[in-house]
Design an enzyme around this catalytic site. Structure first.
Site, PDB file in Angstrom:
ATOM      1  N   GLU A  24      -5.611   0.668   5.694  1.00 39.54           N
ATOM      2  CA  GLU A  24      -5.779   1.403   6.945  1.00 39.54           C
ATOM      3  C   GLU A  24      -6.863   0.785   7.820  1.00 39.54           C
ATOM      4  O   GLU A  24      -6.725   0.707   9.041  1.00 39.54           O
ATOM      5  CB  GLU A  24      -6.099   2.876   6.665  1.00 39.54           C
ATOM      6  CG  GLU A  24      -4.949   3.661   6.040  1.00 39.54           C
ATOM      7  CD  GLU A  24      -3.702   3.698   6.910  1.00 39.54           C
ATOM      8  OE1 GLU A  24      -3.827   3.537   8.142  1.00 39.54           O
ATOM      9  OE2 GLU A  24      -2.609   3.894   6.363  1.00 39.54           O
ATOM     10  N   TYR A  41     -12.242  -7.846  15.528  1.00 41.15           N
ATOM     11  CA  TYR A  41     -12.952  -6.570  15.385  1.00 41.15           C
ATOM     12  C   TYR A  41     -13.770  -6.574  14.099  1.00 41.15           C
ATOM     13  O   TYR A  41     -13.571  -5.757  13.197  1.00 41.15           O
ATOM     14  CB  TYR A  41     -11.976  -5.394  15.414  1.00 41.15           C
ATOM     15  CG  TYR A  41     -11.158  -5.296  16.678  1.00 41.15           C
ATOM     16  CD1 TYR A  41     -11.650  -4.638  17.802  1.00 41.15           C
ATOM     17  CD2 TYR A  41      -9.895  -5.877  16.755  1.00 41.15           C
ATOM     18  CE1 TYR A  41     -10.909  -4.552  18.969  1.00 41.15           C
ATOM     19  CE2 TYR A  41      -9.145  -5.805  17.923  1.00 41.15           C
ATOM     20  CZ  TYR A  41      -9.658  -5.141  19.020  1.00 41.15           C
ATOM     21  OH  TYR A  41      -8.921  -5.068  20.176  1.00 41.15           O
ATOM     22  N   ASP A  73      -1.938   8.379  15.233  1.00 38.52           N
ATOM     23  CA  ASP A  73      -2.276   7.046  15.738  1.00 38.52           C
ATOM     24  C   ASP A  73      -1.434   6.779  16.976  1.00 38.52           C
ATOM     25  O   ASP A  73      -0.758   7.679  17.496  1.00 38.52           O
ATOM     26  CB  ASP A  73      -2.076   5.969  14.655  1.00 38.52           C
ATOM     27  CG  ASP A  73      -0.604   5.733  14.333  1.00 38.52           C
ATOM     28  OD1 ASP A  73       0.262   6.525  14.776  1.00 38.52           O
ATOM     29  OD2 ASP A  73      -0.305   4.736  13.640  1.00 38.52           O
ATOM     30  N   THR A  89      -4.336  -3.962  14.532  1.00 39.93           N
ATOM     31  CA  THR A  89      -3.713  -5.149  13.945  1.00 39.93           C
ATOM     32  C   THR A  89      -2.276  -4.836  13.533  1.00 39.93           C
ATOM     33  O   THR A  89      -2.003  -3.789  12.939  1.00 39.93           O
ATOM     34  CB  THR A  89      -4.502  -5.609  12.692  1.00 39.93           C
ATOM     35  OG1 THR A  89      -5.852  -5.888  13.067  1.00 39.93           O
ATOM     36  CG2 THR A  89      -3.891  -6.850  12.070  1.00 39.93           C
ATOM     37  N   TRP A  92       0.809  -1.214   0.000  1.00 43.42           N
ATOM     38  CA  TRP A  92       0.000   0.000   0.000  1.00 43.42           C
ATOM     39  C   TRP A  92       0.847   1.271   0.000  1.00 43.42           C
ATOM     40  O   TRP A  92       0.314   2.370  -0.120  1.00 43.42           O
ATOM     41  CB  TRP A  92      -0.955   0.010   1.197  1.00 43.42           C
ATOM     42  CG  TRP A  92      -0.296  -0.305   2.512  1.00 43.42           C
ATOM     43  CD1 TRP A  92       0.366   0.553   3.335  1.00 43.42           C
ATOM     44  CD2 TRP A  92      -0.241  -1.593   3.159  1.00 43.42           C
ATOM     45  NE1 TRP A  92       0.836  -0.100   4.442  1.00 43.42           N
ATOM     46  CE2 TRP A  92       0.480  -1.420   4.362  1.00 43.42           C
ATOM     47  CE3 TRP A  92      -0.720  -2.858   2.848  1.00 43.42           C
ATOM     48  CZ2 TRP A  92       0.721  -2.475   5.243  1.00 43.42           C
ATOM     49  CZ3 TRP A  92      -0.478  -3.900   3.722  1.00 43.42           C
ATOM     50  CH2 TRP A  92       0.225  -3.710   4.902  1.00 43.42           C
ATOM     51  N   CYS A 105      17.328   3.482  22.357  1.00 46.71           N
ATOM     52  CA  CYS A 105      17.551   4.931  22.296  1.00 46.71           C
ATOM     53  C   CYS A 105      18.986   5.281  21.882  1.00 46.71           C
ATOM     54  O   CYS A 105      19.228   6.361  21.322  1.00 46.71           O
ATOM     55  CB  CYS A 105      17.224   5.565  23.649  1.00 46.71           C
ATOM     56  SG  CYS A 105      15.480   5.401  24.125  1.00 46.71           S
ATOM     57  N   CYS A 156      15.623  14.341  22.173  1.00 46.20           N
ATOM     58  CA  CYS A 156      14.483  13.681  22.817  1.00 46.20           C
ATOM     59  C   CYS A 156      14.403  14.081  24.287  1.00 46.20           C
ATOM     60  O   CYS A 156      15.274  13.734  25.096  1.00 46.20           O
ATOM     61  CB  CYS A 156      14.607  12.164  22.681  1.00 46.20           C
ATOM     62  SG  CYS A 156      13.264  11.270  23.496  1.00 46.20           S
ATOM     63  N   TYR A 208      -8.514   9.384  12.012  1.00 43.85           N
ATOM     64  CA  TYR A 208      -7.229   8.835  11.616  1.00 43.85           C
ATOM     65  C   TYR A 208      -7.252   8.333  10.166  1.00 43.85           C
ATOM     66  O   TYR A 208      -6.391   8.667   9.354  1.00 43.85           O
ATOM     67  CB  TYR A 208      -6.815   7.691  12.550  1.00 43.85           C
ATOM     68  CG  TYR A 208      -5.734   6.833  11.956  1.00 43.85           C
ATOM     69  CD1 TYR A 208      -4.414   7.280  11.917  1.00 43.85           C
ATOM     70  CD2 TYR A 208      -6.033   5.601  11.369  1.00 43.85           C
ATOM     71  CE1 TYR A 208      -3.424   6.516  11.329  1.00 43.85           C
ATOM     72  CE2 TYR A 208      -5.053   4.831  10.790  1.00 43.85           C
ATOM     73  CZ  TYR A 208      -3.739   5.292  10.768  1.00 43.85           C
ATOM     74  OH  TYR A 208      -2.769   4.551  10.173  1.00 43.85           O
ATOM     75  N   SER A 219     -10.758  -7.317  23.442  1.00 41.79           N
ATOM     76  CA  SER A 219     -10.279  -6.042  23.980  1.00 41.79           C
ATOM     77  C   SER A 219     -10.948  -5.679  25.298  1.00 41.79           C
ATOM     78  O   SER A 219     -10.336  -5.068  26.163  1.00 41.79           O
ATOM     79  CB  SER A 219     -10.518  -4.925  22.961  1.00 41.79           C
ATOM     80  OG  SER A 219     -11.907  -4.804  22.687  1.00 41.79           O
TER      81      SER A 219
END
Length: 344
Positions: free
Chosen positions: A33, A78, A134, A39, A20, A195, A204, A116, A300
């Site tokens: 999306e 879902y 997101d 997922t 995609w 990091c 950061c 989103y 969930s």
């Protein structure tokens, strides 16, 4: 080098090759999306490929039978996403002549497309200067800028979208949005990010203040409901069994299952067997035997305790179908695993 340059340069070097990302076709981007909500990419990729193969265009998806769509979706969870996706395909095909709206505002009007997804399609397909927010974006920005806003709060998305939009600097929105999401998925991961190897480690704030493991802040917790399902696997002399379609609202809507006795608590085997005999007294029951395992299936917001009972009857079952054909129907993944293990 500023945030935009650092993160987009990282992305161009480290990005995954995903189908995609090699197109600006809004149908393919929308499909991906929707599938990737809740997922992981590794899990969603084969589903995306199967859907594109089965339904190459939005017209193909719109014309499909819902059960065919749910069968292809089986195991992704879902399931309301699949049903909404099917309905949206019908709206786009019939009301928009197969052409997706090209703006964030218009995309929001379609069923199953929230802020989103609308931002993602508008950005990736039409290069609209809109920020995508997101879980990955929440994490990257909250850590980089030491933002302590609770991301489950009503105002969080608007706040983070404004910050992302400012960092985007009116440059390539599609590139920036892909970059920051991929950065959160591969580099700035939820637990134990590396990091030391991060291109943002000099700027950061969370790293400097030793707060990486504390951000983002998310205080809202979902209350888990416990449910107890006792599935009845009938078999008659013709090796036929019974199924039912879950037409009621809630989990697994429009998927198939065996007849079920749901209880408020875990009851003794003897109690369930007694209830089966009373409810199905005219079926000619010869034997009832529980399968060995109790399955714990976590959703969930629900924890299901699932048991199965094998029930042999000496009369032909009404409205039944051959056991060896039932897996042609769309089932919840927990039932598919049971069928594959015990009934194939």
């Amino acid at each position: 080098m500023n945030f935009y340059d650092l993160i987009t340069r990282w992305y161009l070097i480290n990005k995954r090759d995903l189908p995609w990302r090699n197109t600006n076709n809004p149908y393919a981007i929308w499909l991906s999306e929707i599938m990737l909500q809740q997922t992981r990419v590794a899990q969603g990729l084969p589903y995306f490929e199967r859907f594109i193969a089965a339904f190459p265009t939005v017209f193909d998806l719109a014309k499909a039978d819902e059960e065919q769509v749910l069968k292809l979706w089986q195991g992704l969870g879902y399931y309301s996403r699949a049903r909404n996706m099917h309905k949206t395909a019908q709206i786009v095909a019939n009301d928009y002549n197969g052409i997706f709206p090209s703006t964030y505002t218009e995309l929001l009007k379609l069923k199953g497309i929230g802020e989103y997804t609308a931002a993602a399609i508008a950005s990736f397909s039409f290069n609209e200067n809109v920020a995508v927010v997101d879980g990955n974006v929440f994490r990257v920005l909250s850590r980089h800028l030491n933002i302590t806003t609770d991301i489950s709060s009503a105002t969080a998305k608007k706040e983070f979208a404004a910050i992302a939009h400012e960092l985007m600097e009116n440059r390539d929105s599609a590139l920036f949005n892909q970059a920051i999401m991929e950065f959160g998925a591969l580099q700035c991961v939820p637990k134990n990010p590396n990091c030391n190897e991060c291109v943002l480690n000099n700027s950061c704030a969370a790293l400097q203040h030793k707060k990486v493991d504390q951000l983002p802040v998310k205080s809202k917790k979902t209350k888990v409901r416990n449910r107890y399902f006792n599935y009845l696997v009938f078999e008659d002399p013709q090796s036929n069994t019974l199924l039912r379609k879950r037409t009621e609202k809630g989990i697994w809507h429009n998927l198939y299952e065996f007849p079920v006795i749901e209880t408020d608590s875990e009851l003794p085997t003897e109690t369930i067997i007694k209830q089966i005999k009373e409810t199905y007294s005219d079926y000619g029951i010869e034997s009832i035997a529980p399968f060995d395992e109790t399955i714990q299936h976590k959703l969930s917001h629900q924890l299901l305790s699932i048991r199965f009972f094998a029930i042999n009857v000496n009369k032909n079952l009404p409205n039944s179908l051959p056991i060896n054909t039932i897996n042609q129907n769309p089932f919840p993944i927990v039932l598919i695993k049971f069928i594959e293990k015990y009934l194939n």
